[in-house]
Design a protein around this motif. Structure first.
Motif, PDB file in Angstrom:
ATOM      1  N   UNK A 290      58.910  42.411 -19.741  1.00  0.00           N
ATOM      2  CA  UNK A 290      60.200  42.888 -19.237  1.00  0.00           C
ATOM      3  C   UNK A 290      60.121  44.391 -19.022  1.00  0.00           C
ATOM      4  N   UNK A 291      59.459  45.078 -19.953  1.00  0.00           N
ATOM      5  CA  UNK A 291      59.288  46.526 -19.843  1.00  0.00           C
ATOM      6  C   UNK A 291      58.474  46.918 -18.628  1.00  0.00           C
ATOM      7  N   UNK A 292      57.399  46.163 -18.377  1.00  0.00           N
ATOM      8  CA  UNK A 292      56.554  46.469 -17.217  1.00  0.00           C
ATOM      9  C   UNK A 292      57.380  46.379 -15.929  1.00  0.00           C
ATOM     10  N   UNK A 293      58.151  45.291 -15.814  1.00  0.00           N
ATOM     11  CA  UNK A 293      59.003  45.136 -14.626  1.00  0.00           C
ATOM     12  C   UNK A 293      59.985  46.308 -14.547  1.00  0.00           C
ATOM     13  N   UNK A 294      60.606  46.641 -15.681  1.00  0.00           N
ATOM     14  CA  UNK A 294      61.585  47.719 -15.728  1.00  0.00           C
ATOM     15  C   UNK A 294      60.949  49.048 -15.305  1.00  0.00           C
ATOM     16  N   UNK A 295      59.746  49.306 -15.803  1.00  0.00           N
ATOM     17  CA  UNK A 295      59.053  50.551 -15.459  1.00  0.00           C
ATOM     18  C   UNK A 295      58.761  50.648 -13.978  1.00  0.00           C
ATOM     19  N   UNK A 296      58.309  49.537 -13.405  1.00  0.00           N
ATOM     20  CA  UNK A 296      58.008  49.535 -11.967  1.00  0.00           C
ATOM     21  C   UNK A 296      59.294  49.727 -11.164  1.00  0.00           C
TER      22      UNK A 296
ATOM     23  N   UNK B 282      52.911  51.584 -11.194  1.00  0.00           N
ATOM     24  CA  UNK B 282      53.558  52.113  -9.990  1.00  0.00           C
ATOM     25  C   UNK B 282      52.832  53.336  -9.464  1.00  0.00           C
TER      26      UNK B 282
ATOM     27  N   UNK C 183      56.814  38.997 -24.309  1.00  0.00           N
ATOM     28  CA  UNK C 183      57.986  38.825 -23.456  1.00  0.00           C
ATOM     29  C   UNK C 183      58.644  40.183 -23.179  1.00  0.00           C
ATOM     30  N   UNK C 184      58.780  40.970 -24.239  1.00  0.00           N
ATOM     31  CA  UNK C 184      59.454  42.257 -24.089  1.00  0.00           C
ATOM     32  C   UNK C 184      58.562  43.276 -23.387  1.00  0.00           C
ATOM     33  N   UNK C 185      57.256  43.172 -23.630  1.00  0.00           N
ATOM     34  CA  UNK C 185      56.340  44.066 -22.915  1.00  0.00           C
ATOM     35  C   UNK C 185      56.410  43.788 -21.419  1.00  0.00           C
TER      36      UNK C 185
ATOM     37  N   UNK D 293      55.906  48.575 -22.583  1.00  0.00           N
ATOM     38  CA  UNK D 293      55.849  47.909 -21.279  1.00  0.00           C
ATOM     39  C   UNK D 293      56.285  48.827 -20.157  1.00  0.00           C
ATOM     40  N   UNK D 294      57.340  49.606 -20.410  1.00  0.00           N
ATOM     41  CA  UNK D 294      57.853  50.498 -19.377  1.00  0.00           C
ATOM     42  C   UNK D 294      56.823  51.561 -18.991  1.00  0.00           C
TER      43      UNK D 294
ATOM     44  N   UNK E 231      53.589  51.217 -19.228  1.00  0.00           N
ATOM     45  CA  UNK E 231      52.568  50.512 -18.435  1.00  0.00           C
ATOM     46  C   UNK E 231      53.071  50.308 -17.003  1.00  0.00           C
ATOM     47  N   UNK E 232      54.344  49.904 -16.877  1.00  0.00           N
ATOM     48  CA  UNK E 232      54.934  49.689 -15.557  1.00  0.00           C
ATOM     49  C   UNK E 232      54.908  50.960 -14.721  1.00  0.00           C
ATOM     50  N   UNK E 233      55.248  52.074 -15.351  1.00  0.00           N
ATOM     51  CA  UNK E 233      55.209  53.356 -14.650  1.00  0.00           C
ATOM     52  C   UNK E 233      53.809  53.696 -14.191  1.00  0.00           C
TER      53      UNK E 233
ATOM     54  N   UNK F 161      68.413  39.245 -19.197  1.00  0.00           N
ATOM     55  CA  UNK F 161      67.350  38.732 -20.066  1.00  0.00           C
ATOM     56  C   UNK F 161      67.547  39.252 -21.484  1.00  0.00           C
TER      57      UNK F 161
ATOM     58  N   UNK G 218      67.049  42.136 -15.693  1.00  0.00           N
ATOM     59  CA  UNK G 218      66.423  42.521 -16.968  1.00  0.00           C
ATOM     60  C   UNK G 218      67.490  42.637 -18.068  1.00  0.00           C
TER      61      UNK G 218
ATOM     62  N   UNK H 154      58.283  47.588 -28.063  1.00  0.00           N
ATOM     63  CA  UNK H 154      57.456  46.802 -27.133  1.00  0.00           C
ATOM     64  C   UNK H 154      57.940  47.016 -25.696  1.00  0.00           C
ATOM     65  N   UNK H 155      59.262  47.032 -25.562  1.00  0.00           N
ATOM     66  CA  UNK H 155      59.865  47.248 -24.234  1.00  0.00           C
ATOM     67  C   UNK H 155      59.482  48.627 -23.704  1.00  0.00           C
TER      68      UNK H 155
END
Lengths: 187, 48
Positions: free
Chosen positions: B9-15, A78, B5-7, A70-71, A73-75, A24, A21, A66-67
């Motif tokens: 990347x964020x999702x992967x990072x959060x997981x 999980x 793209x950044x969202x 996303x984080x 959402x990722x959390x 990237x 990441x 945005x990042x």
């Protein structure tokens, strides 16, 4: 496959994924970081009208928000779809140390006796979570990045100031039990 | 598109952060007490 994903991931898997990441981000021409979002929030809310520090082109940093989105959402993914059935597997030594401070062994990812609203509204909880959060938030911007940000990006750049900082921090940490005990005796 | 793209990347990072337990208060305590390699392993890979 899903069962495998649900287990806690070993450090070499996570480390590699985070490194990808970061790469990237570098190829996209961005700086990998998180606490910079505090400054963006304040600027977006209009703090730039009063303070020069917040008067900058924060819109160019929208990708960072945005990042962050996303984080979150990722959390959420999980927690809802990939949650491990077991609590976090920390070492016996840590469990014993924390028990001495009145923190029970892990039942989930976080200590339930610290992260709850009831605790937040006690004196000790307010110092821990409220005041501590304020200091961390302020310090992270004042220093141009949070502890993990400096430890990761700073150390890999071999920044002299940051390496010095980490040394000071580790030095300070050896003395931290005194601080914790002081806080504990407050209530 | 660029935002997506950044969202992502964020999702992967959060997981990753959640599944590696790097967001755990317990893991941070363990790290600063030098009682496990886990967190140092994650950041050591990033220094490489």
């Amino acid at each position: 496959m899903l069962e495998l994903l649900k287990q806690p991931w070993p450090w070499y898997v996570s480390g590699t994924l985070i490194a990808i990441i970061m790469m990237f981000m570098l190829f996209a021409g961005k700086n990998f970081g998180f606490s910079s979002n505090f400054r963006i929030f304040c600027s977006a809310c209009g703090a730039g009208r009063k303070f020069q520090f917040f008067d900058w082109d924060w819109k160019s940093q929208k990708w960072s928000l945005m990042f962050l989105v996303g984080t979150v959402i990722g959390g959420w993914i999980s927690a809802n779809y990939l949650a491990s059935p077991d609590p976090v597997q920390i070492s016996e030594a840590t469990i014993a140390d924390l028990a001495a401070l009145g923190i029970a062994a892990p039942q989930t990812l976080q200590p339930l006796e610290i992260f709850n609203f009831e605790f937040l509204f006690t004196l000790k909880g307010f110092i821990f979570l409220g005041l501590g959060g304020l200091f961390v938030g302020f310090g992270a911007r004042y220093a141009g990045g949070c502890t993990s940000g400096h430890a990761i990006s700073g150390l890999s750049n071999f920044s002299a100031a940051i390496t010095h900082c980490c040394n000071r921090f580790l030095y300070w940490w050896f003395d931290h039990d005194t601080f914790t005990i002081t806080i504990n005796s407050l209530t | 598109m660029k935002a997506l793209k950044f969202i992502l990347a964020g999702v992967v990072f959060g997981i990753v952060l959640t599944k590696s337990e790097a967001i755990s208060w317990f893991r941070v305590q363990e790290m600063f007490r030098f009682q496990a390699f886990h967190m140092y392993g994650i950041s050591a890979l990033l220094w490489c």
